[in-house]
Every structure is written in C-alpha cells, then in structure tokens.
Motif scaffolding. Structure first.
Motif, PDB file in Angstrom:
ATOM      1  N   VAL A   1     -24.324  17.662 -14.219  1.00  0.00           N
ATOM      2  CA  VAL A   1     -23.783  18.927 -14.810  1.00  0.00           C
ATOM      3  C   VAL A   1     -21.882  19.533 -13.297  1.00  0.00           C
ATOM      4  O   VAL A   1     -23.053  19.589 -12.361  1.00  0.00           O
ATOM      5  N   ASP A   2     -21.191  19.314 -14.211  1.00  0.00           N
ATOM      6  CA  ASP A   2     -19.594  19.983 -13.078  1.00  0.00           C
ATOM      7  C   ASP A   2     -20.826  19.580 -11.329  1.00  0.00           C
ATOM      8  O   ASP A   2     -20.160  20.051 -10.557  1.00  0.00           O
ATOM      9  N   GLY A   3     -20.987  18.264 -11.471  1.00  0.00           N
ATOM     10  CA  GLY A   3     -21.069  17.651  -9.448  1.00  0.00           C
ATOM     11  C   GLY A   3     -22.080  17.376  -9.234  1.00  0.00           C
ATOM     12  O   GLY A   3     -22.888  17.167  -8.626  1.00  0.00           O
ATOM     13  N   ILE A   4     -23.212  18.888 -10.297  1.00  0.00           N
ATOM     14  CA  ILE A   4     -24.910  18.625  -9.512  1.00  0.00           C
ATOM     15  C   ILE A   4     -25.723  17.209 -10.811  1.00  0.00           C
ATOM     16  O   ILE A   4     -25.602  17.502 -11.296  1.00  0.00           O
ATOM     17  N   THR A   5     -26.034  16.338  -9.835  1.00  0.00           N
ATOM     18  CA  THR A   5     -26.977  15.448 -10.536  1.00  0.00           C
ATOM     19  C   THR A   5     -28.203  16.370 -10.674  1.00  0.00           C
ATOM     20  O   THR A   5     -28.975  16.484 -10.224  1.00  0.00           O
TER      21      THR A   5
END
Length: 122
Positions: A44-48
């Motif tokens: 999500v938006d670069g968050i794993t």
C-alpha cells in the motif's frame, strides 16, 4: 504533529475501501513511519504488508483492525514488541486483551486512528 510514532497496522489490506488501508495512507500523510501485517502479503503506497509476525523494532503504537477473535493469535506477539500503546479501532474492542496489555504496562486507547490523526490527538 511534532513527534513521529512508528505504527504497526494490524489487519492491513490492499483493498482501498478498508479502514486499515486508509489508516496506512493517512499515517504516511501525517509523516508517521508505518509497518503492516495482514492476512495476505501486498503493498500500500510503498508499505509492504507482511503475513508473518515480523519482530519490528521501535514500534510506538499498534493500531488494530482485527476483531477480537482474530486478535488472539497476536496477543503475545504484540506484547513482545513492547509498544507504548495499542489503539482499538471501532469493532476491535476487547476487554480480555486490554487486561493483558495493562498488565504489561502498555496503554490501551479505544478510539479511531483516522479521527485521532485528523484532530491532532495521535
């Protein structure tokens, strides 16, 4: 908001309509470091989003998007992270877990992460 609070989003989801997803995005908007655990791996938006109970370091806050039954397997894990507080979002209220957290000197905060952020109470 002057201080950053590394936050673990439990129950994270890649589905944009889920509140856990909205929380990840809003935490980033408010410059809060985010890590996430969910049922499925994703991003999500670069968050794993991790599936496993990763031993994250320096977690200040755990924000829950899991109903009480789904929280049980995570009790010891969350306590082991030694966060300062656990936020129980609407629908996640769990007196049994409150007691365990308080016995381990972890603050219980029953509220909504999204509201707390927008009202500067995070």
């Amino acid at each position: 908001m002057s201080t950053t609070k590394k936050t673990l989003v439990m129950g994270a989801s890649t589905a944009p309509d889920r509140y856990a997803n909205k929380a990840i995005k809003m935490l980033q908007q408010y410059n809060q470091p985010v890590v996430a655990i969910g049922k499925k791996e994703g991003n999500v938006d670069g968050i794993t989003i991790e599936k496993e109970q990763v031993p994250f370091e320096g977690v200040d806050t755990v924000t829950l998007y899991l109903n009480p039954v789904r929280q049980k397997p995570y009790y010891n894990y969350i306590i082991s992270l030694q966060p300062k507080r656990v936020v129980f979002n609407p629908g996640t209220e769990n007196p049994e877990f409150y007691k365990l957290l308080q016995e381990n000197n972890i603050m219980v905060d029953v509220g909504c992460t999204l509201v707390m952020l927008t009202t500067n109470q995070y």
